[in-house]
Design an enzyme around this catalytic site. Structure first.
Site, PDB file in Angstrom:
ATOM      1  CG  ASN A 122      -2.798  -7.340   5.245  1.00 53.32           C
ATOM      2  OD1 ASN A 122      -2.307  -6.544   4.476  1.00 53.32           O
ATOM      3  ND2 ASN A 122      -2.125  -8.533   5.519  1.00 53.32           N
ATOM      4  CB  ALA A 179      -1.067  -0.137   1.201  1.00 52.45           C
ATOM      5  CG  ASP A 201      -3.366  -3.568   0.898  1.00 53.28           C
ATOM      6  OD1 ASP A 201      -3.121  -4.723   1.659  1.00 53.28           O
ATOM      7  OD2 ASP A 201      -2.738  -3.244   0.092  1.00 53.28           O
ATOM      8  CD  GLN A 245       1.570 -11.253  -2.776  1.00 53.70           C
ATOM      9  OE1 GLN A 245       1.480 -11.986  -2.473  1.00 53.70           O
ATOM     10  NE2 GLN A 245       0.961 -10.305  -3.230  1.00 53.70           N
TER      11      GLN A 245
HETATM   12  O1  MRU Z   1      -1.145  -7.222  -3.221  1.00 53.57           O
HETATM   13  P1  MRU Z   1       0.053  -6.468  -2.732  1.00 53.57           P
HETATM   14  O2  MRU Z   1       1.251  -7.389  -2.587  1.00 53.57           O
HETATM   15  O3  MRU Z   1       0.229  -5.043  -3.011  1.00 53.57           O
HETATM   16  O4  MRU Z   1      -0.595  -6.610  -1.172  1.00 53.57           O
HETATM   17  C1  MRU Z   1       0.223  -6.174  -0.022  1.00 53.57           C
HETATM   18  C2  MRU Z   1      -0.312  -6.413   1.249  1.00 53.57           C
HETATM   19  O5  MRU Z   1      -1.459  -6.908   1.482  1.00 53.57           O
HETATM   20  C3  MRU Z   1       0.245  -5.681   2.414  1.00 53.57           C
HETATM   21  O6  MRU Z   1       0.130  -6.382   3.427  1.00 53.57           O
HETATM   22  C4  MRU Z   1      -0.104  -4.333   2.640  1.00 53.57           C
HETATM   23  O7  MRU Z   1      -0.261  -3.433   1.223  1.00 53.57           O
HETATM   24  C5  MRU Z   1       0.477  -3.443   3.721  1.00 53.57           C
HETATM   25  S1  MRU Z   1       2.168  -3.046   3.109  1.00 53.57           S
HETATM   26  C6  MRU Z   1       3.195  -2.121   4.082  1.00 53.57           C
END
Ligand code: MRU
Length: 360
Positions: A251, A56, A241, A200
């Site tokens: 999230n 995010a 997010d 991830q």
């Molecule tokens: O789909 P992504 O990889 O962008 O999702 C990221 C997440 O869900 C993270 O946990 C969230 O963005 C927090 S990042 C500090």
């Protein structure tokens, strides 16, 4: 943070030309460290959409530089409107995107076109520097939680997805307290959930923890509850997010199941976030937070390094089976032990959030 001893941020201006934007292509990690140069707004939009940059806060910072590139090409009203529209449509769940674009628009709209380029670059740089300071503060506040669990023994933290330094400009949100605890000499070990479908956790969190020397173990997403039942998890720490003003937390898909398991096993479940992740306009996370639906191929295939060293994508689902791919879920505030913010630890409810941040 460092990669093999070399300090990096997740986004920066090119050291030679001082105007193009450099990022790490996160779709290539952990197999290759490829730095990409972005020169026009449309390339930034693509990088966000295709998840070369993700997380995010980094999505927000990237969008801000996308606006700066658009203003470099043409500082007029139509160009500004186009940049805000194109970048704003890249990913729907992370509120930091809307937050960063609104901030850029607030600064740029009143200015004459000729003044917008310099102002846009300055504001994007400020957003990045503020993100670093914010995450440092989150790290300091969150480290107290790890310390409290420590008592001189190893603290086992479970995390989901990647909320580390490459999901932000630097430090990360959920991983900032872990880096600080590690740097302060506390014995901290991280259970890294692989985070299907895009992995991830397995690809990014494991990579960055490893590069910093933090002890960690990758587990299948389905193992988290079992680890908690066995008493192997002291604390769950995740990023987010979007948080509603009432403390509901969106999230990465699978987070909600960990919150349920944590509650059943009396394990604290904490969420780390900058205040730019709070959506003050909504109160019911389940009905009000848009959940990104991504391509079914993320579920039906997996990519990785084949035994011969090549990078391969293989299909793991029968050819004719359809797949669905909601990318985020919502954990209700009642399952959240608390929020780690740049202003300290805050209860996941509207009164506490307002008391801490007092929005206009
Ligand atoms: O789909 P992504 O990889 O962008 O999702 C990221 C997440 O869900 C993270 O946990 C969230 O963005 C927090 S990042 C500090």
């Amino acid at each position: 943070m460092n990669i093999d001893g070399r300090p990096f941020r997740a986004i920066w201006l090119d050291e030679m030309d001082h105007w193009s934007v450099r990022i790490i292509d996160q779709t290539k990690l952990p197999w290759a460290l490829e730095l990409v140069r972005l020169t026009v707004m449309e390339e930034v939009a693509h990088a966000i959409r295709a998840m070369l940059v993700r997380g995010a806060p980094l999505i927000g910072a990237s969008a801000a530089y996308g606006v700066a590139l658009a203003m470099r090409a043409d500082g007029g009203d139509a160009s500004l409107a186009q940049a805000l529209a194109v970048l704003g449509a890249t990913r729907p769940t992370a509120i930091n995107l809307r937050w960063a674009l609104a901030r850029m628009e607030r600064i740029l709209r009143p200015l004459k076109p000729g003044l917008r380029k310099a102002a846009a670059y300055a504001e994007a740089a400020l957003i990045c520097d503020e993100d670093v300071a914010t995450n440092r503060a989150i790290g300091r506040h969150g480290m107290a939680l790890i310390k409290a669990q420590s008592g001189g023994r190893r603290v086992n933290v479970l995390t989901h997805c990647n909320a580390g330094w490459i999901a932000t400009v630097d430090w990360g949100t959920a991983l900032a307290p872990i880096y600080m605890a590690h740097d302060a000499g506390l014995d901290v070990h991280v259970w890294v959930e692989e985070t299907r479908p895009r992995n991830q956790g397995a690809s990014l969190t494991a990579w960055e923890l490893g590069k910093h020397g933090v002890a960690h173990t990758v587990i299948a997403d389905n193992a988290g509850g079992h680890m908690m039942q066995r008493g192997d998890v002291d604390l769950v720490l995740v990023g987010t997010d979007r948080v509603t003003r009432t403390g509901d937390v969106a999230n990465k898909i699978g987070t909600y199941l960990k919150a349920l398991a944590a509650r059943d096993n009396g394990v604290p479940f904490w969420v780390a976030l900058p205040s730019s992740t709070i959506d003050w306009e909504i109160s019911d996370g389940l009905s009000d937070i848009p959940i990104e639906e991504r391509a079914a191929t993320e579920v039906t295939t997996m990519s990785g390094r084949a035994l011969d060293g090549s990078i391969a994508t293989i299909r793991i689902v029968p050819k004719d089976s359809p797949a669905a791919n909601p990318a985020f879920d919502v954990t209700p505030a009642r399952l959240v032990s608390g929020l780690i913010t740049e202003r300290g630890l805050v209860a996941a409810n509207e009164a506490a959030l307002r008391e801490t941040f007092r929005p206009c």
